[in-house]
Design an enzyme around this catalytic site. Structure first.
Site, PDB file in Angstrom:
ATOM      1  N   GLY A 246      -5.550   4.878 -12.479  1.00  0.00           N
ATOM      2  CA  GLY A 246      -5.188   4.504 -13.874  1.00  0.00           C
ATOM      3  C   GLY A 246      -4.119   3.613 -14.035  1.00  0.00           C
TER       4      GLY A 246
ATOM      5  N   ASP B  27      -3.460   7.316   0.753  1.00  0.00           N
ATOM      6  CA  ASP B  27      -3.460   5.844   0.085  1.00  0.00           C
ATOM      7  C   ASP B  27      -2.067   5.269   0.338  1.00  0.00           C
ATOM      8  OD1 ASP B  27      -4.499   3.740  -0.782  1.00  0.00           O
ATOM      9  OD2 ASP B  27      -4.268   4.475  -2.762  1.00  0.00           O
TER      10      ASP B  27
END
Ligand SMILES: *[C@@H]1O[C@H](CO)[C@@H](O)[C@H](O)[C@H]1NC(C)=O
Ligand SMILES: *[C@@H]1O[C@H](CO)[C@@H](O)[C@H](O)[C@H]1NC(C)=O
Ligand SMILES: *[C@@H]1O[C@H](CO)[C@@H](O)[C@H](O)[C@H]1NC(C)=O
Ligand SMILES: *[C@@H]1O[C@H](CO)[C@@H](O)[C@H](O)[C@H]1NC(C)=O
Ligand SMILES: *[C@@H]1O[C@H](CO)[C@@H](O)[C@H](O)[C@H]1NC(C)=O
Ligand SMILES: *[C@@H]1O[C@H](CO)[C@@H](O)[C@H](O)[C@H]1NC(C)=O
Ligand SMILES: *[C@@H]1O[C@H](CO)[C@@H](O)[C@H](O)[C@H]1NC(C)=O
Length: 795
Positions: free
Chosen positions: A518, A630
């Site tokens: 987001g 990540d």
């Protein structure tokens, strides 16, 4: 005929040798060397030492003596650290018997001091001593009698001889540390021109009977009396001379260390390759060894010193301070904010808060001391005093106020109490904002103020308001201070309403970035002393149940590490799920690393080690073992002092639990993703290790892992290029235009090898993050990594 062919062959063989112009014997009058790109030098008969020019930067050469046969070519003596010689300068043994270094215009840059004349020849001995000899074989001058920062086996120092540390690791001009054999004692000083021995930070005391400092052949450094009796061992380890090179050096950090280096590259594995420290350093802990109320201490002003895991001192800036000189951490720090106003009508006490450092003190900067107080009292006393920069609160209840510049800072477990460091909360008036802007703001305030003040009703209202505010301030002071501490310790997770966050971000106005989970917006929490925050609006369909979400978030917020972005709180209202993080003023590593201003090598090293420590903490140390999944430069953020902080950790579990592993990468561009993601293999912490390896290579080479526009095809995929360079031993190619890194090639090699271990295709071969941290810090040896793709071809 045969002999003629042989003769021609001999000439052919001999020609290139003599063209190398490496003199191994005596240097006759008229010999000279020119400072150019050829690193021209004269060598000792064994070829182990060389005397000549070393290129220190563009068109700047250092006249030096170094170990010729090892990769580092470690410098042991230098002549002109303070005035480097331009291209074309010449060191010459003149026909009238003088040794002189001239610039291309013939101006003298350096010559032995005091002046030496009547030299008949010069010779570089196999001990590393360069000697000027007279007609009747008298040694007129030798480098062993005028050391710089290093002494070598067989070297003897007489009374009054100074050994002066260099300014920094790569800057050979004189630093502030030196030692001298003085009145029979060996005294270490941290200022260039000390008053007397009471200014010394370390003294090896012989009761005045010391006569010489000797570094003997077998590796011991000791003081002797006039009759040769050994008085005091400075370093005590003996070393098998035939197998090791040795040197003892007063390093730029003020510590005297003895090093050895195996003579052959393949010698037994007892010693790591390269130089390693033998004997205990002198002093053992310089951070706590400078008990002086003059000078800056082991580090610069406003910084503090702590001993790293490798037993070397490190200088740090306290929170709210940044280094004066980003290339030299020992140069001290400055406040990152405008100091508190001393204007009594505008005391600014609500503009400041405290950061806390345990086991930290600046022992000599105090100007006021109060006994039998509480910590809150101590904070308040410092808060209302515009001169107070730091308050030290001892476990016994004593409160010291300290002023700028803070000196002799130390963080050590032997130091009791805590340091409360006063910092400005608001950035709006920070130093970095332009002066003009500040003036405008002030003048609008004044205008508003004077318009309003013209009404006397308003004056009364104002007085009432001020009274209320003062009353509230006194009541709420404790809770406010508490909050400031909690932000730093971050044990609590705040909950926020959506409206609060909407207001904080001014309607999600300023977007800081957008990631897999987001968008992130900048905000300011008015309720909490106006701290800047980053608000992450999670993509709504998270699939998590309410309780589960809160449990995960609270787990994330319990992680607390210098290299992790701190989660401050969250909002969980129907569709709205938002996370509130501390704000990182220097953005992401991606922008920093691949942007226009390439960060210094030293800074990149710090970042690499910081990220490794943060990951190591996530994997092993925090209560819940977290795999990040990540790791990439976009997810490493930098705070005001450029400390690397990992962001977005814990979210993988929170948000990707049910997602299939989809990857959009194509071979060669898949970037940071470990091969497990593409195969049917279990995912473990080793995926982060892989990603970290790629990130590390990017940090080393200052480029992206995939660059289709690279100069040559071999360079397009970073991993392939690095492995090729490593394999061919052409490590310098990787950091070609980077002088700092080129001159630290041993660390570059260690980092590259570590990275190659990280990116092994077989997850089992990759080390743990903890091990990697040690490899980067040089605490463990890094063995030769296999070809990262060998596993691939075997399955
Ligand atoms: C250098 O000169 C000295 C004195 O003439 C002599 O003893 C020595 O053997 C010479 N060394 C070399 C390598 O020529
Ligand atoms: C001179 O030294 C520099 C660094 O020490 C090295 O990069 C360069 O290759 C050397 N040049 C020659 C001709 O050996
Ligand atoms: C070394 O440091 C000194 C002192 O700060 C500075 O004046 C000099 O320019 C530096 N030299 C190099 C080569 O960076
Ligand atoms: C120096 O003197 C003190 C006391 O007189 C003695 O204990 C110490 O051993 C002496 N040190 C040396 C190196 O002579
Ligand atoms: C070096 O000094 C130590 C201690 O004084 C002594 O044991 C050793 O024999 C010395 N070595 C040489 C080569 O003189
Ligand atoms: C190390 O080198 C020596 C000769 O230089 C050789 O005899 C020895 O076998 C080598 N050792 C290893 C482990 O390679
Ligand atoms: C503080 O102000 C400077 C200059 O305006 C800005 O670059 C920096 O991002 C600001 N920091 C914060 C925490 O807002």
């Amino acid at each position: 005929m045969v002999s003629m062919v042989l003769g021609i062959l001999l000439v052919l063989v001999a020609l290139p040798l003599s063209a190398g112009a490496q003199t191994h014997g005596n240097l006759t009058l008229g010999s000279s060397l020119t400072a150019d790109d050829r690193n021209s030098s004269w060598q000792s008969p064994s070829g182990e030492f060389a005397f000549g020019f070393r290129k220190m930067g563009r068109g700047a050469h250092l006249l030096a003596i170094w170990f010729e046969k090892i990769e580092d070519k470690t410098i042991v003596w230098s002549a002109n650290g303070d005035t480097l010689a331009p291209e074309g300068s010449k060191i010459q043994l003149t026909t009238d018997g003088r040794l002189v270094l001239n610039d291309p215009g013939g101006r003298e840059l350096w010559s032995p001091n005091p002046t030496v004349a009547g030299v008949a020849y010069a010779v570089l001995l196999d001990t590393g001593n360069f000697v000027l000899v007279s007609q009747n074989y008298v040694n007129l001058w030798e480098t062993f009698n005028q050391p710089t920062d290093t002494i070598l086996p067989t070297q003897q120092l007489d009374q009054g001889t100074k050994v002066i540390a260099r300014y920094s690791e790569m800057n050979y001009s004189a630093g502030r540390f030196h030692f001298i054999l003085q009145d029979g004692n060996l005294a270490f000083y941290a200022t260039p021109t000390p008053l007397d021995v009471s200014d010394a930070y370390w003294v090896i005391n012989t009761n005045g009977s010391g006569f010489q400092l000797i570094f003997n052949q077998s590796g011991q450094v000791y003081l002797t009396a006039t009759n040769g009796a050994v008085l005091n061992l400075v370093t005590s380890d003996t070393v098998p001379t035939s197998a090791f090179y040795q040197r003892a050096i007063l390093e730029y950090d003020g510590v005297f260390r003895q090093y050895v280096h195996p003579k052959t590259a393949n010698s037994s594995s007892r010693w790591p390759r390269g130089w390693s420290v033998v004997s205990s350093p002198v002093p053992p802990n310089i951070c706590t060894s400078i008990p002086l109320n003059i000078g800056t201490g082991a580090c610069g002003f406003n910084s503090y010193c702590s001993l790293g895991d490798d037993q070397r001192p490190r200088c740090h800036c306290p929170p709210g301070y940044t280094p004066l000189d980003s290339t030299n951490e020992m140069n001290g720090c400055r406040q990152d904010f405008t100091p508190q106003s001393c204007d009594e009508s505008r005391p600014e006490t609500d503009q400041f808060t405290f950061n806390r450092l345990l086991h930290t003190n600046w022992p000599f900067s105090d100007y006021e001391r109060s006994a039998a107080q509480t910590e809150d009292w101590c904070r308040e006393a410092c808060l209302v005093d515009c001169f107070c920069a730091v308050a030290i609160f001892s476990d016994e209840g004593t409160c010291w106020k300290k002023r700028i510049p803070l000196s002799n800072g130390v963080m050590d477990t032997s130091v009791g109490g805590k340091a409360l460091i006063k910092v400005r909360i608001q950035n709006s008036t920070s130093k970095s904002t332009g002066d003009g802007q500040k003036k405008n703001k002030n003048s609008t305030l004044i205008i508003i103020g004077s318009v309003l003040l013209s009404s006397s009703v308003f004056v009364n209202l104002l007085l009432l308001l001020i009274t209320c505010l003062i009353y509230r301030r006194f009541r709420s002071r404790d809770s406010k201070l508490l909050w400031a501490v909690q932000i730093n310790q971050a044990a609590v997770t705040q909950t926020f309403t959506f409206q609060e966050l909407q207001e904080a971000t001014d309607g999600f106005k300023e977007e800081l970035g957008r990631g897999a989970f987001g968008a992130v917006y900048k905000g300011v929490l008015r309720s909490q002393d106006a701290n800047f925050v980053a608000v992450k609006v999670l993509a709504t369909k998270t699939g998590e149940r309410e309780k589960e979400f809160e449990r995960e978030v609270s787990a994330i917020s319990q992680t607390n590490h210098k290299n992790l972005v701190q989660l401050l709180g969250f909002c969980n209202e129907g569709q709205h799920r938002l996370l509130v993080y501390e704000f990182m003023s220097n953005g992401s590593l991606a922008d920093f690393l691949f942007g226009s201003s390439r960060p210094s090598w030293y800074r990149r090293v710090e970042i690499a080690c910081g990220v490794a420590r943060g990951l190591s903490y996530l994997h092993d140390d925090c209560t819940r073992h977290i795999i990040h999944c990540d790791i990439k430069p976009q997810n490493i953020l930098l705070d005001g002092s450029l400390t690397a902080k990992i962001s977005d950790f814990g979210l993988a579990k929170l948000l990707m639990a049910n997602q299939t592993r989809t990857t959009t990468g194509v071979r060669g561009t898949r970037g940071y993703l470990a091969p497990e993601w593409f195969r049917n293999m279990p995912i473990s912490g080793k995926v982060d290790v892989y990603s970290f390896g790629i990130l590390l290579l990017e940090l080393i080479c200052c480029r992206k892992n995939y660059e289709p526009e690279a100069e040559s095809e071999a360079q397009i995929v970073l991993v392939d290029w690095v492995y090729d360079c490593y394999h061919e031993g052409s490590m310098l190619e990787l950091v070609e235009s980077d002088e700092e890194a080129s001159s630290d090639i041993r660390r570059v090699r260690r980092f590259v090898m570590t990275a190659l271990w990280c990116i092994q295709e077989d997850p089992a071969l990759r080390p743990t993050m903890k091990k990697i941290t040690q490899m980067l810090e040089g605490a463990v040896e890094v063995s030769v990594p296999p070809d990262p793709t060998s596993f691939l071809s075997s399955i």
